[in-house]
Write an enzyme that holds these catalytic residues in place. Structure first.
Site, PDB file in Angstrom:
ATOM      1  N   SER A 173       0.031  -3.286  -3.842  1.00 45.36           N
ATOM      2  CA  SER A 173       0.835  -2.967  -2.659  1.00 45.36           C
ATOM      3  C   SER A 173      -1.154  -3.082  -2.120  1.00 45.36           C
ATOM      4  CB  SER A 173       1.432  -1.776  -1.945  1.00 45.36           C
ATOM      5  OG  SER A 173       1.365  -2.000  -0.653  1.00 45.36           O
ATOM      6  N   TYR A 216       1.536   7.575  -2.000  1.00 41.15           N
ATOM      7  CA  TYR A 216       2.343   5.978  -2.166  1.00 41.15           C
ATOM      8  C   TYR A 216       1.252   5.252  -2.306  1.00 41.15           C
ATOM      9  CZ  TYR A 216       4.321   1.224  -1.572  1.00 41.15           C
ATOM     10  OH  TYR A 216       4.595   0.276  -1.879  1.00 41.15           O
TER      11      TYR A 216
END
Length: 250
Positions: free
Chosen positions: A138, A151
């Site tokens: 990501s 995250y």
């Protein structure tokens, strides 16, 4: 003739979003795909969408090593090696440093790091020489988005593991690469923003600030996954390809 005729692919988190789009594209080009997801109904629907003769669904959670074992037992039962492995399963939620709990940290790292690591480790005996391993990272790993720390850290770990595994698996000709998406309109991604109003506001923000002027589709991310899975990317090794509409590039 498809790019993946006669090939076997395994895709975690393959019942929705980027995972489903990737599984569908690989199957459309000749691969038999194994997908694993946590929800029975979603996995069944995904197999129906891809085609019962082209996909095998397994119900399971990659953070549970026994479920990963069952996934690879299904591959062995078909008598094939793995040519493409897409470690895509992940969870995400916004929690500030102040509010971070052990449970939140365990959930994020349990799926995004530990689950990904054992997905690849347990595949090693089945991976064909010259297989392609694709880790879904990501752009959050490169940014300091408020309340997205756990995250982002988990996805930074994914990028780091790709570098190490590139070195370790090079003698077998196995390529490891990362796809790092952002602003992809998936059910899970939009749900992370909260209610419909928050998701709508985020889409408007992306349209106004991202060079491409819109959110991306799962199919656009899947096209990059398929490129890394194919011989067309034979000299792309240890790379991190961004699929973010230019958001992190300018």
């Amino acid at each position: 003739m498809g790019r993946f005729d006669g090939k076997t692919a395994v895709i975690t988190g393959g019942s929705s979003g980027i995972g489903l789009a990737s599984a569908t594209l690989l199957a459309d080009e000749g691969a038999h795909v194994f997908i694993i997801g946590r929800r029975d109904a979603e996995v069944g629907s995904a197999v129906e969408t891809i085609g019962d003769d082209r996909a095998t669904g397994v119900i399971g959670d990659v953070s549970n090593r026994a479920d990963v074992d069952r996934l690879y037992a299904a591959v062995r039962a078909r008598g094939r090696s793995i040519d493409v492995l897409v470690a895509n399963a992940a969870v995400a939620s916004f929690v500030s440093l102040e509010d971070t709990t052990e449970e939140h940290l365990d959930q994020i790292f349990g799926v995004n790091v530990r689950g990904l690591l054992f997905t690849v480790q347990k595949a090693l005996p089945l991976l064909s020489d010259a297989a392609s391993v694709i880790l879904v990272g990501s752009t959050a790993a490169d940014r300091g988005v408020e309340a997205f720390g756990a995250y982002a850290a988990s996805k930074a770990a994914v990028r780091s593991l790709a570098r190490t595994w590139t070195t370790e698996l090079a003698p077998r000709g196995i390529r490891v690469n990362v796809v790092s998406p952002a602003w992809i309109e998936t059910p899970g991604g939009m749900a992370a923003f909260g209610d419909d109003d928050a998701a709508r506001a985020m889409k408007e923000h992306v349209a106004a600030t991202v060079p491409r002027g819109r959110m991306g589709s799962p199919e656009e991310a899947a096209a990059v996954v398929a490129f890394l899975a194919s011989p067309e990317s034979s000299y792309v090794v240890g790379a991190n390809l961004y699929v973010d509409g230019g958001a992190n590039q300018v």
